[in-house]
Design a protein around this motif. Structure first.
Motif, short mmCIF file in Angstrom:
data_model
loop_
_atom_site.label_atom_id
_atom_site.label_comp_id
_atom_site.label_asym_id
_atom_site.label_seq_id
_atom_site.Cartn_x
_atom_site.Cartn_y
_atom_site.Cartn_z
N SER A 206 0.83 -1.20 0.00
CA SER A 206 0.00 0.00 0.00
C SER A 206 0.86 1.25 0.00
CB SER A 206 -0.91 0.01 1.24
OG SER A 206 -1.79 -1.07 1.23
N LEU A 207 0.33 2.30 -0.59
CA LEU A 207 0.99 3.61 -0.57
C LEU A 207 0.40 4.44 0.57
CD1 LEU A 207 0.89 4.36 -4.40
CD2 LEU A 207 2.81 3.43 -3.07
N PRO A 208 1.18 5.28 1.22
CA PRO A 208 0.64 6.09 2.32
C PRO A 208 -0.57 6.92 1.92
CG PRO A 208 3.04 6.21 2.29
CD PRO A 208 2.64 5.48 1.04
N ASP A 209 -0.57 7.47 0.69
CA ASP A 209 -1.70 8.30 0.31
C ASP A 209 -2.97 7.46 0.07
OD1 ASP A 209 -0.35 7.24 -1.80
OD2 ASP A 209 -0.63 8.92 -3.15
N SER A 210 -2.81 6.22 -0.40
CA SER A 210 -3.99 5.38 -0.58
C SER A 210 -4.54 4.92 0.77
CB SER A 210 -3.68 4.18 -1.47
OG SER A 210 -2.73 3.33 -0.87
N VAL A 211 -3.66 4.67 1.72
CA VAL A 211 -4.10 4.32 3.07
C VAL A 211 -4.85 5.50 3.69
CG1 VAL A 211 -3.35 3.71 5.40
CG2 VAL A 211 -2.26 2.63 3.42
N PHE A 212 -4.28 6.68 3.54
CA PHE A 212 -4.92 7.89 4.05
C PHE A 212 -6.30 8.08 3.44
CE2 PHE A 212 -5.84 12.43 3.64
CZ PHE A 212 -5.67 12.88 4.94
N GLY A 213 -6.44 7.80 2.15
CA GLY A 213 -7.68 8.07 1.44
C GLY A 213 -8.74 7.01 1.58
N LEU A 214 -8.53 6.00 2.42
CA LEU A 214 -9.54 4.96 2.57
C LEU A 214 -10.82 5.46 3.24
CD1 LEU A 214 -7.43 1.84 3.57
CD2 LEU A 214 -8.85 2.08 1.55
N GLU A 215 -10.76 6.59 3.89
CA GLU A 215 -11.93 7.15 4.54
C GLU A 215 -11.83 8.67 4.49
OE1 GLU A 215 -11.92 6.20 8.73
OE2 GLU A 215 -9.76 5.94 8.70
N PRO A 216 -12.95 9.35 4.62
CA PRO A 216 -12.95 10.81 4.45
C PRO A 216 -11.93 11.52 5.34
CG PRO A 216 -15.19 9.99 4.50
CD PRO A 216 -14.31 8.82 4.82
N LYS A 217 -11.83 11.12 6.61
CA LYS A 217 -10.81 11.69 7.47
C LYS A 217 -9.68 10.68 7.55
CE LYS A 217 -10.02 13.79 11.99
NZ LYS A 217 -8.75 13.11 12.20
N GLY A 218 -8.51 11.09 7.10
CA GLY A 218 -7.44 10.13 6.87
C GLY A 218 -7.02 9.27 8.02
N ASN A 219 -6.82 9.85 9.23
CA ASN A 219 -6.41 9.08 10.41
C ASN A 219 -5.19 8.20 10.12
OD1 ASN A 219 -8.51 10.13 11.99
ND2 ASN A 219 -9.92 8.57 11.27
N LEU A 220 -4.07 8.84 9.83
CA LEU A 220 -2.86 8.11 9.41
C LEU A 220 -1.75 8.29 10.44
CD1 LEU A 220 -1.37 6.52 7.15
CD2 LEU A 220 -0.69 8.74 6.20
N TRP A 221 -1.07 7.17 10.73
CA TRP A 221 0.12 7.17 11.59
C TRP A 221 1.28 6.64 10.75
CZ3 TRP A 221 0.09 6.84 17.43
CH2 TRP A 221 1.37 6.66 17.96
N LEU A 222 2.33 7.44 10.60
CA LEU A 222 3.54 7.01 9.89
C LEU A 222 4.62 6.67 10.91
CD1 LEU A 222 4.02 9.53 6.92
CD2 LEU A 222 3.10 7.20 6.83
#
Length: 808
Positions: A206-222
Motif C-alpha cells: 500500500s501507498l501512504p496516500d492510498s491508506v490515508f484516502g480509505l476514509e474521508p478523514k485520513g487518520n494516518l500514523w507514519l
C-alpha cells in the motif's frame, strides 16, 4: 491493471495492481485479474464496511459501524460520569498496525479497510514507512522485503548485506528497488508463519496516500524506522513527507531516532498542531542511533523527550512486564510518570492470535482492559494487529458496570466449570464458573466402583488425572465406551480417585497453548451430592446433569446411574425455581426422566456435526427432548483451511419443532475459532447469536458473560459501535477458486436412526454381584499375599536373631 475506488467524498489514489498466479509462477490473464481482483476487493470492502450477517426475516439486522457517521466524526468520548485515565481524559486510540495482519498480509489495502470497518470511529491506520531507491514511500512491515513479500522469488539475485544501526543484515531491501518495481512486481505474503497463507500473492503493498484516502478523514500514523541509514544513502523520509503534503497528512509520526524527530519538528511544511511526534522505544538493550544510549536508559529521561515529542510509543512489557512463567508482574510507573511530564503513552505489541499472558485466559479483550481500565492508569492508545478486538475492549467492555444485567436471553452453560482456568469438574472450576456469571453449571456424572456418583467429563481417568501412574494395572479396553484403553471410574473406588491429582485439560497443548500452568493440579473432584450442594448455595445458577453409558453400566456392571442421580437430586432439595437440565445422547435415558421428572428440561446430545434436521427427525426428538446440544459446525460449517462456508438451517428446523438449541465448543483460544472471526471470541459469539441459538456451552463463562452483559450485544442498541457478526462464507465466495483446498465430504443430515435408541436394559444384579465377588477375591488374594510376606519377614528376622545369638 489500475483500479480507482472512491466513495462518500473520500479519495483513493490510483492503485496499481498485478496478481501473480499461485501455480506455476505465471501471470494470470488480464481479464482474470480484472474479474478476480476488482470483485474480490470491492466485495470484501462492501461487506466489511456494512458488516451485516445473512439477512433473514427473523434476524434483526445489525447496524453498520460507519453508517450515518459524519465525515469528521471524532472518536467517541466517555459516557456520562465516565472519565478515562488517559492524558486527555478521552477514550484511548485504536491504532491498526499494518491494517489487519492478524488475517491479511501486513500492509494490504484490504487489511486497512477491514481495520476501519471493524474498528471504532477514528481508528488510526498505522503505516510502517519504507523508502524506495527513488525516494518514494511505501507501507511495508520491514525494511527487508523477504519476510513480507515474494521479493526473493521475483529477484533471486538481488540479495544484499547492509550494516543497519551497527548490525550486519542480509536480505532483500526496499531501497534497492524503485517504486515501479515494488508496485508492479511484488505481492504481499503473510510474515507471521503461524497465520493463514490463504491471502498470499494477492495484494500489492500500500501507498501512504492510498491508506490515508480509505476514509474521508485520513487518520494516518507514519512510523519511520531507519532514517539514519537512509540518510547515509541520500534518501530522506522528511523530503518524501514534505513532497507528499498535497496527497496526505499524517496525524502521528513516530520514530525510534531522536535525530529524525528533532529534524522533522523544524519542517516548514509540517503543522505540529495537527501532527503529533512520538518517540518510539525499542527493546531496552538496543541503542538509539542519535544519542548512542540504550532505550532502557532513555526511558528514564522523559523530561528530555518532552522537548521534541508529544508522546512515547513503547513495547507493552515496558508497562506490564510478563515473567518467564507467563504471568503478569506488577505494573511499572511509566504511564503515570509520562503523564506527569505531559507525554501521551502508546503501547504496541498486541495481537489477538498470539499468546501474551496466562492471566488473560486467552481473551484478547482482557489484555486491552489491563492497559486501559485498571483503575490506576490508562495508556492513550494501543497499536495492534487485531483492531477489532481492541475496539471491542475500548467501546464495549471498558468501564462497564459489574455486575450488570444480560442483554441477551441465551444461556451461558459451563463446560466442566471454568475449565480454561482450572482442571475441569473440580470445586474450583465450578466456583469460578458461578462467579464468572454462568447461568448453568454442568456435571457429567460418572459412577465409581463403590457406587459413588461423581462429576467427571468422561469415565476414563487417563489424561484428566495422574491415574496412569497410580492405576495402570486397572487399564482396560471397552469398545462400547471408547476405542482406546483407559482406566475407568467404575473400576476404581471414590477413595482411590480422591488420592490422585486432577490435571487441567489443554485441547491445543500440542500447538503450545497451555492453560493456567500454576493451577494445573488445583482443586479437587467432587461427588454429585457436593456439586448439588454448591449449586444450592447459588440458587440463581441452574445445573446440567450429563449422563453417559447408562445402558452399559446397567447391563454389564449392574450400576443404576439413573437411580443414583434421582436419589441425589431428591436429597439435595434444590430451590423450586432452580433450572435443572438433564442431558444424554441416549433418548431412552431422557424418556425415563420425562416420566419421572417432567419439570426438568431434557437435552439430547448430538456430538457429531449435522447439516440438516428433517421434520420427521425433529418430531422424533421432541418426543424425548426439549433441547439439543450440537457442535458449532452444525450451525456454521467450515472448510479444510478453517474458513466458514455457510450457515445451516438446523436452528430454524429445531425451533420449528419447539426445540431449543445449545451449541458446544466455545473457548477463547484462537485455535478454537474459524479464521473469519479474526481470533476474537466476541465476534464469534455475536455471529452465533445471529443464528438465533439458545445457549452457548463454553470453557470460559467469564467471556460469554462479559459479552452478553455488554450493551454492544443489545440488538436494540443505537450506539455508533456494537458487536457485529461476520458474513458467513464471504471470504470464500469472493476468493480465487484455484486457491481453495479440495472440498470436504458433506456433513450428513440427521437421521431417525441417529436419534431413537432402544429401551434401557434392566440393571443386571448378577453382573454387580459377580463384580463384587471378583473384587472380594482380589482382596482375599491380596490379603493372603500380605500374610505370606509377613510370615516370610518374620521367619527371616527369627533366623537373623538366631544367628546373632549363636555368634555371641
Amino acid at each position: 491493471m489500475r483500479v480507482e475506488i472512491g466513495e462518500g467524498g473520500g479519495r483513493l489514489k490510483w492503485m496499481m495492481v498485478m496478481v501473480k498466479g499461485v501455480e506455476g509462477g505465471g501471470l494470470i490473464k488480464q481479464d482474470m485479474i480484472r474479474e478476480f481482483l476488482f470483485g474480490f476487493l470491492l466485495l470484501i470492502y462492501s461487506s466489511l464496511a456494512k458488516h451485516y450477517g445473512h439477512p433473514a426475516d427473523n434476524k434483526p439486522p445489525r447496524r453498520a459501524r460507519l453508517q450515518g457517521l459524519p465525515a469528521t466524526a471524532p472518536a467517541p468520548s466517555p459516557g456520562p460520569g465516565k472519565k478515562w485515565l488517559t492524558l486527555t481524559s478521552r477514550e484511548p486510540l485504536v491504532i491498526a498496525k499494518g491494517g489487519f495482519p492478524g488475517l491479511f498480509p501486513d500492509s494490504a489495502s484490504v487489511g486497512y479497510t477491514t481495520a476501519v470497518s471493524t474498528g471504532v470511529a477514528g481508528t488510526i491506520k498505522y503505516c510502517n514507512l519504507q523508502l524506495t531507491k527513488d525516494n518514494q514511500g511505501v507501507c511495508l512491515p520491514d525494511i527487508k522485503l523477504d519476510n513480507g513479500t515474494n521479493a526473493a522469488t521475483i529477484f533471486p539475485d538481488q540479495q544484499q548485506r547492509y550494516n543497519i544501526n551497527g548490525r550486519d543484515v542480509d536480505g532483500w531491501f526496499v531501497h534497492d528497488f524503485d517504486a515501479d518495481q515494488i508496485m508492479n512486481a511484488l505481492t504481499l505474503v503473510q510474515n507471521t508463519f503461524s497465520r493463514t497463507s490463504f491471502f498470499d500473492y494477492v495484494f500489492i503493498p500500500s501507498l501512504p496516500d492510498s491508506v490515508f484516502g480509505l476514509e474521508p478523514k485520513g487518520n494516518l500514523w507514519l512510523n519511520v524506522q531507519n532514517d539514519a541509514f537512509w540518510s547515509s544513502r541520500q534518501l530522506s523520509a522528511i523530503r518524501f513527507i514534505d513532497e507528499s503534503k498535497n496527497f496526505f497528512a499524517a496525524d502521528y509520526i513516530s520514530s525510534p531516532e531522536i535525530g529524525f524527530l528533532k529534524a522533522i519538528g523544524t519542517s516548514k511544511t509540517l503543522d505540529l498542531t495537527k501532527t503529533k511526534l512520538v518517540f518510539r522505544f525499542l527493546t531496552t538493550d538496543e541503542v538509539e542511533p542519535t544519542y548512542k544510549e540504550t532505550y532502557g536508559t532513555l526511558i528514564k529521561k522523559l523530561a528530555m523527550i518532552k522537548t521534541f515529542a508529544s508522546g512515547i510509543l513503547v513495547p507493552k512489557n515496558y508497562i506490564w512486564p510478563v515473567g518467564k512463567d507467563g504471568y503478569l508482574q506488577p505494573a511499572t510507573t511509566l504511564v503515570v510518570d509520562a503523564h506527569r511530564e505531559g507525554l501521551a503513552v502508546y503501547a504496541f505489541g498486541f495481537a489477538s492470535d498470539e499468546f501474551s499472558s496466562y492471566n488473560y485466559s486467552y481473551d484478547p479483550a482482557l489484555e486491552y482492559l489491563q492497559f486501559i481500565d485498571n483503575s490506576q492508569f490508562s495508556v492513550d492508545g494501543v497499536v495492534t494487529e487485531s483492531p477489532g478486538s481492541a475496539s471491542n475492549a475500548v467501546a464495549c467492555l471498558a468501564q462497564s458496570p459489574n455486575p450488570s444485567p444480560k442483554f441477551l436471553s441465551a444461556l451461558i452453560i459451563s463446560h466442566n466449570g471454568a475449565s480454561i482456568d482450572y482442571p475441569g469438574c473440580t470445586d474450583l472450576a465450578y466456583k469460578k464458573a458461578i462467579n464468572d456469571g454462568a447461568d448453568i453449571i454442568d456435571c457429567n456424572v460418572q459412577m465409581t466402583k463403590d457406587d459413588v456418583a461423581i462429576c467427571l467429563d468422561s469415565a476414563d481417568l487417563l489424561g484428566k488425572t495422574n491415574a496412569a501412574m497410580a492405576f495402570m494395572d486397572r487399564s482396560t479396553t471397552i469398545p462400547g465406551i471408547q476405542p482406546k484403553s483407559g482406566v475407568f471410574t467404575f473400576d476404581v473406588t471414590w477413595t482411590e480417585i480422591k488420592s490422585v491429582k486432577p490435571w487441567i485439560q489443554s485441547p491445543f497443548q500440542s500447538a503450545g497453548w497451555l492453560r493456567n500452568p500454576k493451577a494445573k493440579n488445583a482443586g479437587k473432584f467432587v461427588t454429585l451430592s457436593e456439586f448439588l450442594e454448591l449449586a444450592k448455595k447459588n440458587p440463581s445458577t441452574g445445573i446440567l446433569i450429563g449422563i453417559q453409558h447408562a445402558a452399559y453400566l446397567a447391563s454389564k456392571r449392574g450400576i443404576d446411574i439413573i437411580g443414583a442421580i434421582n436419589a441425589a437430586l431428591k436429597d439435595a432439595k434444590l430451590d423450586s425455581k432452580q433450572r435443572v437440565l438433564i442431558q444424554s445422547d441416549d433418548t431412552s435415558v431422557l424418556a425415563k426422566f420425562k416420566a419421572s421428572s417432567p419439570s426438568y428440561q431434557r437435552v439430547l446430545l448430538l456430538s457429531k456435526p449435522i447439516s440438516h434436521a428433517p421434520k420427521q427427525v425433529t418430531a422424533d426428538i421432541k418426543k424425548y427432548a426439549d433441547a439439543v446440544n450440537v457442535v458449532k459446525t452444525s450451525i456454521i460449517q467450515e472448510n479444510k483451511i478453517f474458513f466458514s462456508t455457510r450457515s445451516t438451517k438446523v436452528v430454524e428446523e429445531m425451533h420449528a419443532a419447539n426445540i431449543s438449541v445449545y451449541v458446544s465448543g466455545f473457548s477463547t483460544e484462537t485455535l478454537s475459532m474459524m479464521l473469519d472471526f479474526y481470533s476474537d471470541p466476541y465476534c464469534e459469539l455475536i455471529t452465533f447469536m445471529e443464528e438465533r441459538i439458545d445457549g452457548v456451552i463454553t470453557d470460559n463463562p467469564k467471556t460469554a458473560s462479559a459479552f452478553m452483559r455488554s450493551s454492544c450485544a443489545d440488538p436494540k442498541s443505537k450506539a455508533s459501535f456494537v458487536f457485529n457478526p461476520i458474513a458467513v462464507g464471504e471470504y470464500l465466495t469472493s476468493s480465487q477458486v484455484t486457491t481453495l483446498p479440495p472440498a470436504a465430504a458433506p456433513i450428513p443430515a440427521l437421521q431417525v436412526a441417529d436419534v431413537v435408541d432402544p429401551p434401557l436394559p434392566p440393571v443386571n444384579e448378577a453382573a454387580r454381584k459377580e463384580d463384587r465377588k471378583e473384587e472380594e477375591g482380589k482382596k482375599s488374594k491380596s490379603g493372603q499375599q500380605r500374610r505370606f510376606v509377613v510370615d516370610v519377614m518374620t521367619l527371616i528376622l527369627m533366623l537373623i536373631g538366631f544367628v546373632c545369638v549363636a555368634g555371641c
